[in-house]
Write a protein that holds these residues in place. Structure first.
Motif, short mmCIF file in Angstrom:
data_model
loop_
_atom_site.label_atom_id
_atom_site.label_comp_id
_atom_site.label_asym_id
_atom_site.label_seq_id
_atom_site.Cartn_x
_atom_site.Cartn_y
_atom_site.Cartn_z
N ILE A 1 -26.74 17.14 29.02
CA ILE A 1 -26.38 17.14 27.60
C ILE A 1 -27.66 17.37 26.80
O ILE A 1 -28.62 16.61 26.94
CB ILE A 1 -25.73 15.80 27.18
CG1 ILE A 1 -24.49 15.51 28.04
CG2 ILE A 1 -25.37 15.81 25.70
CD1 ILE A 1 -23.95 14.09 27.88
N ASP A 2 -27.67 18.43 26.01
CA ASP A 2 -28.86 18.77 25.21
C ASP A 2 -28.51 18.61 23.73
O ASP A 2 -27.63 19.31 23.21
CB ASP A 2 -29.28 20.21 25.51
CG ASP A 2 -30.47 20.67 24.66
OD1 ASP A 2 -31.15 19.79 24.09
OD2 ASP A 2 -30.70 21.88 24.57
N ILE A 3 -29.19 17.67 23.06
CA ILE A 3 -29.00 17.44 21.63
C ILE A 3 -30.22 18.02 20.94
O ILE A 3 -31.29 17.40 20.92
CB ILE A 3 -28.84 15.93 21.32
CG1 ILE A 3 -27.71 15.33 22.17
CG2 ILE A 3 -28.58 15.72 19.84
CD1 ILE A 3 -27.66 13.81 22.11
N THR B 1 -28.47 22.97 17.79
CA THR B 1 -27.24 22.98 18.58
C THR B 1 -27.19 21.87 19.62
O THR B 1 -28.22 21.33 20.03
CB THR B 1 -27.06 24.34 19.30
OG1 THR B 1 -28.17 24.55 20.18
CG2 THR B 1 -26.96 25.47 18.30
N THR B 2 -25.97 21.57 20.05
CA THR B 2 -25.71 20.61 21.12
C THR B 2 -24.79 21.27 22.14
O THR B 2 -23.84 21.97 21.76
CB THR B 2 -25.05 19.33 20.55
OG1 THR B 2 -26.01 18.64 19.75
CG2 THR B 2 -24.57 18.41 21.66
N SER B 3 -25.07 21.06 23.42
CA SER B 3 -24.24 21.66 24.46
C SER B 3 -24.18 20.75 25.68
O SER B 3 -25.00 19.84 25.85
CB SER B 3 -24.76 23.05 24.86
OG SER B 3 -26.13 22.97 25.23
N THR C 1 -25.46 20.69 15.95
CA THR C 1 -25.73 19.26 16.15
C THR C 1 -25.26 18.45 14.94
O THR C 1 -25.69 18.72 13.81
CB THR C 1 -27.23 19.02 16.38
OG1 THR C 1 -27.63 19.71 17.58
CG2 THR C 1 -27.54 17.54 16.52
N ILE D 1 -21.58 13.28 18.13
CA ILE D 1 -22.07 13.63 19.47
C ILE D 1 -21.11 13.09 20.53
O ILE D 1 -20.75 13.79 21.49
CB ILE D 1 -23.48 13.05 19.70
CG1 ILE D 1 -24.48 13.64 18.71
CG2 ILE D 1 -23.92 13.32 21.14
CD1 ILE D 1 -24.87 15.06 18.93
N ILE E 1 -32.96 14.88 24.27
CA ILE E 1 -32.97 15.09 22.82
C ILE E 1 -34.22 15.89 22.51
O ILE E 1 -35.31 15.56 22.97
CB ILE E 1 -32.91 13.75 22.07
CG1 ILE E 1 -32.57 13.97 20.61
CG2 ILE E 1 -34.16 12.94 22.23
CD1 ILE E 1 -32.06 12.72 19.91
N THR F 1 -34.85 17.06 16.22
CA THR F 1 -33.88 15.97 16.32
C THR F 1 -34.51 14.72 16.94
O THR F 1 -34.12 13.59 16.63
CB THR F 1 -32.67 16.41 17.17
OG1 THR F 1 -32.18 17.64 16.63
CG2 THR F 1 -31.56 15.39 17.13
#
Length: 479
Positions: free
Chosen positions: A12-14, A18-20, A56, A69, A94, A98
């Motif tokens: 999980i990349d915050i 973007t977040t994916s 994000t 999230i 993270i 961010t």
């Protein structure tokens, strides 16, 4: 024939923009023959699901929206048809600007705990640089071609550079260069906001930034070009004046990669963006991304560094987090009580090799006091370097020295031992017998850590033969 065990891993990349989420399947097998000590390894890593890329969720300019999230993660697990109980390992990272939000650390740890049984929290630009270099394929290409390859992960708030020589990491560099340094109302020239890197760059150019200000297309293009030139100057090993202002941490000079890959959201545009001459196209994402990507494409063409296309661009970091962060301990481990696991964010203390075992006891007591306020239950993980040797008498004496320290410290919970040599099971048994009061002992081996590292240890896999571990440095920046 040895059995193959399959487990699910999540990344999980915050990020700043973007977040994916990605879900991977890891296959574990004992690769040793039947007549020797087991050697259990991860033999295959396959990404089986990629989420959409989301903006994000933020509450405001200073705080991350935890609920937003959490909803993304839960919805994507449902779409991927995996339950949280099935996720046995992985990482939440993270990244970028961010990581500077006021609630970054608490959000990161909360997401890591809801995402699976052993999903660890990671942060810090240098770790992000390394993970992105693994996910993009830069490390693998460097190993295959026996050459020096840089990966520049260009995101919204920062660029994180990793440099590999023959597949091994030799440098990481980080700078406040990214697509969201200045934000626009999408499809227009009107500034809606900016962060430190944007303000520094504009000031360097003699431009005064404020919300609602308009920037002409030539100005936006020039900002993109100047940021690109600064980034390439870092890759060249001769950072220019603006690069020095934007760099986070130390600059490594005179690195000379033969190849470079660009990953991240802006990195993807380097391989897609064509010359544009209208403001709407340049600001269609509401930021500097297209202008910076075009600037990078031009700047790198004038360099001897050859541009390569990575295996992954926008998914490089999240795939690195989900596929490449977890490793396995050695296969001769001692876990007296598996129910005390997992451990997260356990600091490490590295023992100084000495013949005087009373010094070992006093060193553990002194160093453990520094961490007594963080968790009064668990001692820091004690790293036993190879230099102590592996003779029975030596490790027995060392076990008694650690047991003596355990009687003196305030932390009365489990003891965690990290052996660099292949002695985990023997050491654990000796330590358990040396304790005058029962307490759980976790002794794992064939890992290398240094003072200041942190370790996460999951529950045993493969019939108790190994434990999943993640070694990391936790860094949250408020600068």
């Amino acid at each position: 024939m040895s059995k193959i065990e399959e487990i699910f891993s999540v990344g999980i990349d915050i990020g700043t923009t973007t977040t994916s989420v990605v879900v991977s399947k890891l296959k574990i097998k004992n690769v040793a023959s039947g007549f020797v000590v087991p050697k259990i390894e991860i033999i295959d890593k396959t990404v089986i699901y990629r989420s959409d890329v989301y903006f994000t969720p933020l509450i405001d300019d200073t705080a991350i929206d935890y609920s937003g999230i959490e909803k993304i993660v839960r919805d994507e697990y449902k779409t991927a048809q995996v339950n949280m109980d099935e996720i046995k390992t992985g990482a939440v990272i993270i990244t970028g600007d961010t990581a500077r939000k006021e609630n970054a650390e608490s959000v990161l740890k909360a997401i890591s705990r809801m995402a699976g049984s052993f999903v660890v929290a990671t942060a810090g630009p240098h770790l992000e640089a390394y993970i992105a270099g693994l996910g993009s394929g830069a490390a693998a290409y460097s190993a295959q071609k026996h050459t020096i390859v840089a990966n520049a992960d260009v995101g919204g708030g920062t660029t994180n550079i990793s440099v590999f020589n023959d597949g091994k990491l030799i440098a990481t560099l980080c700078a406040d260069i990214g697509g969201r340094l200045i934000r626009f109302k999408p499809w227009t020239d009107r500034v809606q906001g900016f962060i430190r890197g944007g303000e520094v760059t504009a000031s360097h150019m003699g431009i005064s930034l404020n919300k609602s200000k308009t920037l002409l297309l030539p100005e936006i293009s020039k900002i993109g070009n100047i940021l690109a030139e600064s980034l390439v100057s870092i890759l060249r090993g001769k950072p220019n004046d603006l690069a020095k202002k934007l760099t986070l941490g130390e600059l490594v000079e005179n690195i000379k990669p033969k190849y470079v890959m660009f990953s991240g959201g802006v990195g993807r545009l380097v391989y897609e963006e064509d010359e544009v001459d209208d403001i709407k196209t340049v600001t269609r994402f509401g930021d500097l991304g297209p202008a910076l990507a075009l600037g990078l494409k031009k700047a790198i063409n004038d360099e001897p560094i050859k541009l390569l296309k990575p295996d992954e661009t926008i998914y490089a970091t999240v795939i690195g987090a989900g596929v490449h962060t977890t490793e396995l301990s050695g296969s001769t481990i001692y876990v007296s009580d598996p129910e005390v696991l997992p451990f997260r964010d356990l600091p490490a203390i590295y023992l100084t090799e000495t013949e005087d075992l009373t010094h070992v006891t006093s060193e553990i007591v002194a160093k453990s006091e520094k961490f007594s306020g963080q968790d009064t239950r668990i001692l820091p993980a004690i790293v036993v370097p190879k230099t102590f040797g592996n003779s029975f008498n030596k490790i027995k004496g060392l076990a008694h020295a650690i047991a003596a320290a355990a009687r003196k410290v305030t932390q009365k919970g489990p003891l965690v031992i990290i052996c660099e040599d292949d002695i985990g099971k023997a050491f654990g048994n000796l330590l358990k017998n040396a304790l005058n009061k029962p307490r759980p002992v976790i002794s794992i081996d064939q890992l290398t850590m240094k003072e200041g590292d942190y370790i996460d240890i999951g529950r045993p896999l493969y019939d108790g033969g190994v434990v999943p571990v993640v070694i990391k440095t936790l860094v949250f920046s408020n600068s």
